[in-house]
Design a protein around this motif. Structure first.
Motif, PDB file in Angstrom:
ATOM      1  N   THR A 284      -7.279   3.793   1.069  1.00  0.00           N
ATOM      2  CA  THR A 284      -8.167   4.792   2.035  1.00  0.00           C
ATOM      3  C   THR A 284      -7.125   5.904   1.986  1.00  0.00           C
ATOM      4  OG1 THR A 284      -8.497   4.761   4.518  1.00  0.00           O
ATOM      5  CG2 THR A 284      -6.661   3.541   3.685  1.00  0.00           C
ATOM      6  N   SER A 285      -7.644   7.021   2.348  1.00  0.00           N
ATOM      7  CA  SER A 285      -7.161   8.304   2.556  1.00  0.00           C
ATOM      8  C   SER A 285      -6.504   8.470   3.924  1.00  0.00           C
ATOM      9  CB  SER A 285      -8.212   9.472   2.145  1.00  0.00           C
ATOM     10  OG  SER A 285      -9.096   9.436   3.183  1.00  0.00           O
ATOM     11  N   GLU A 286      -6.665   7.464   5.029  1.00  0.00           N
ATOM     12  CA  GLU A 286      -5.995   7.720   6.475  1.00  0.00           C
ATOM     13  C   GLU A 286      -4.659   7.683   6.336  1.00  0.00           C
ATOM     14  OE1 GLU A 286      -8.344   5.691   9.376  1.00  0.00           O
ATOM     15  OE2 GLU A 286     -10.146   5.362   8.260  1.00  0.00           O
ATOM     16  N   PRO A 287      -4.046   8.220   7.268  1.00  0.00           N
ATOM     17  CA  PRO A 287      -2.724   7.983   7.439  1.00  0.00           C
ATOM     18  C   PRO A 287      -2.570   6.591   8.083  1.00  0.00           C
ATOM     19  CG  PRO A 287      -3.250  10.096   8.365  1.00  0.00           C
ATOM     20  CD  PRO A 287      -4.630   9.268   7.851  1.00  0.00           C
ATOM     21  N   PRO A 288      -1.472   5.851   7.816  1.00  0.00           N
ATOM     22  CA  PRO A 288      -0.333   6.362   6.922  1.00  0.00           C
ATOM     23  C   PRO A 288      -0.516   5.955   5.358  1.00  0.00           C
ATOM     24  CG  PRO A 288       0.108   4.079   7.937  1.00  0.00           C
ATOM     25  CD  PRO A 288      -1.242   4.575   8.193  1.00  0.00           C
ATOM     26  N   TYR A 289      -1.716   5.647   4.883  1.00  0.00           N
ATOM     27  CA  TYR A 289      -1.752   5.088   3.558  1.00  0.00           C
ATOM     28  C   TYR A 289      -2.006   6.094   2.523  1.00  0.00           C
ATOM     29  CZ  TYR A 289      -2.451   1.222   6.746  1.00  0.00           C
ATOM     30  OH  TYR A 289      -2.180   0.395   7.501  1.00  0.00           O
TER      31      TYR A 289
ATOM     32  N   ALA B  46      -3.258   4.728  -0.814  1.00  0.00           N
ATOM     33  CA  ALA B  46      -2.933   3.368  -1.228  1.00  0.00           C
ATOM     34  C   ALA B  46      -3.532   2.350  -0.351  1.00  0.00           C
ATOM     35  CB  ALA B  46      -1.394   3.315  -0.944  1.00  0.00           C
ATOM     36  N   SER B  47      -3.642   1.206  -0.611  1.00  0.00           N
ATOM     37  CA  SER B  47      -4.371   0.133   0.216  1.00  0.00           C
ATOM     38  C   SER B  47      -3.213  -0.296   1.225  1.00  0.00           C
ATOM     39  CB  SER B  47      -4.494  -1.138  -0.639  1.00  0.00           C
ATOM     40  OG  SER B  47      -3.338  -2.010  -1.016  1.00  0.00           O
ATOM     41  N   ALA B  48      -3.538  -0.960   2.398  1.00  0.00           N
ATOM     42  CA  ALA B  48      -2.652  -1.255   3.354  1.00  0.00           C
ATOM     43  C   ALA B  48      -1.471  -2.388   2.726  1.00  0.00           C
ATOM     44  CB  ALA B  48      -3.429  -2.134   4.374  1.00  0.00           C
TER      45      ALA B  48
ATOM     46  N   ARG C 238     -14.524 -10.477   3.698  1.00  0.00           N
ATOM     47  CA  ARG C 238     -14.552  -9.059   3.962  1.00  0.00           C
ATOM     48  C   ARG C 238     -12.971  -8.583   4.499  1.00  0.00           C
ATOM     49  NH1 ARG C 238     -19.221  -6.593   7.157  1.00  0.00           N
ATOM     50  NH2 ARG C 238     -17.988  -4.707   6.795  1.00  0.00           N
ATOM     51  N   ALA C 239     -12.505  -9.247   5.299  1.00  0.00           N
ATOM     52  CA  ALA C 239     -11.316  -9.120   6.049  1.00  0.00           C
ATOM     53  C   ALA C 239     -10.230  -9.126   4.943  1.00  0.00           C
ATOM     54  CB  ALA C 239     -10.886 -10.253   6.816  1.00  0.00           C
ATOM     55  N   ASN C 240     -10.158 -10.131   4.014  1.00  0.00           N
ATOM     56  CA  ASN C 240      -9.264 -10.143   2.846  1.00  0.00           C
ATOM     57  C   ASN C 240      -9.347  -8.974   1.826  1.00  0.00           C
ATOM     58  OD1 ASN C 240      -8.198 -12.268   4.146  1.00  0.00           O
ATOM     59  ND2 ASN C 240      -9.389 -13.774   2.857  1.00  0.00           N
ATOM     60  N   ARG C 241     -10.643  -8.370   1.681  1.00  0.00           N
ATOM     61  CA  ARG C 241     -10.865  -7.281   0.776  1.00  0.00           C
ATOM     62  C   ARG C 241     -10.391  -6.140   1.486  1.00  0.00           C
ATOM     63  NH1 ARG C 241     -16.710  -7.712  -0.675  1.00  0.00           N
ATOM     64  NH2 ARG C 241     -16.842  -6.867   1.310  1.00  0.00           N
ATOM     65  N   ARG C 242     -10.626  -6.086   2.703  1.00  0.00           N
ATOM     66  CA  ARG C 242     -10.228  -4.782   3.413  1.00  0.00           C
ATOM     67  C   ARG C 242      -8.564  -4.331   3.426  1.00  0.00           C
ATOM     68  NH1 ARG C 242      -8.315  -0.681   4.583  1.00  0.00           N
ATOM     69  NH2 ARG C 242      -8.761   0.584   6.595  1.00  0.00           N
ATOM     70  N   ILE C 243      -7.747  -5.460   3.067  1.00  0.00           N
ATOM     71  CA  ILE C 243      -6.193  -5.449   3.310  1.00  0.00           C
ATOM     72  C   ILE C 243      -5.816  -4.719   1.681  1.00  0.00           C
ATOM     73  CG2 ILE C 243      -5.743  -7.409   1.938  1.00  0.00           C
ATOM     74  CD1 ILE C 243      -3.775  -5.951   5.027  1.00  0.00           C
ATOM     75  N   ARG C 244      -6.839  -4.778   0.592  1.00  0.00           N
ATOM     76  CA  ARG C 244      -6.639  -4.200  -0.599  1.00  0.00           C
ATOM     77  C   ARG C 244      -7.260  -2.836  -0.920  1.00  0.00           C
ATOM     78  NH1 ARG C 244      -3.125  -6.654  -3.856  1.00  0.00           N
ATOM     79  NH2 ARG C 244      -2.555  -8.683  -3.545  1.00  0.00           N
ATOM     80  N   LEU C 245      -8.020  -2.705  -0.123  1.00  0.00           N
ATOM     81  CA  LEU C 245      -9.205  -1.119   0.023  1.00  0.00           C
ATOM     82  C   LEU C 245      -8.101   0.122   0.129  1.00  0.00           C
ATOM     83  CD1 LEU C 245     -12.036  -0.507  -0.213  1.00  0.00           C
ATOM     84  CD2 LEU C 245     -12.023  -0.182   2.346  1.00  0.00           C
TER      85      LEU C 245
END
Length: 125
Positions: free
Chosen positions: A90-95, A98-100, A81-88
């Protein structure tokens, strides 16, 4: 022949960086950009995990990535889950869609710093 501390530090930093990149399934291009736009030949040299003195810039970049990795591992119960999150994406700033990882792979130190700040804030609640 003894290896000096700076070269040993470089070796450990690269080992950590490439271990994280394996978990995140990073491309060569992503790794090159996160390291500040290094060439393919420099990346290939670093992938051999030499005992090498790294620039302060490179050490700082790797430090941000290690911190981001740590925050994700604290926030999520499994490595998957942690590794999947880095590629998720997101509409949140600053992304902003884009993904992190995509954001970090833009190559500037600022992108790494903002990503570290983002995940540290998320981790703190």
């Amino acid at each position: 022949m003894a290896i000096d501390n700076e070269k040993a530090k470089g070796h450990v930093a690269l080992k950590g960086f490439f271990g994280i990149c394996r978990e995140w399934d990073c491309t060569q291009e992503e790794m090159m950009q996160m390291l500040g736009g290094v060439s393919r030949s420099t990346l290939a040299k670093y992938q051999k995990l030499p005992h090498v003195t790294l620039s302060q810039d490179t050490l700082e970049r790797i430090s941000y990535i290690l911190g981001i990795y740590e925050s994700l591992r604290v926030m999520y119960p499994t490595a998957e889950r942690a590794n999947r999150r880095i590629r998720l994406e997101t509409s949140e700033p600053p992304y902003l869609g884009a993904s992190a990882l995509d954001f970090m792979a833009q190559g500037s130190m600022k992108h790494l710093m903002e990503t570290r700040r983002y995940f540290d804030a998320k981790r703190a609640g």
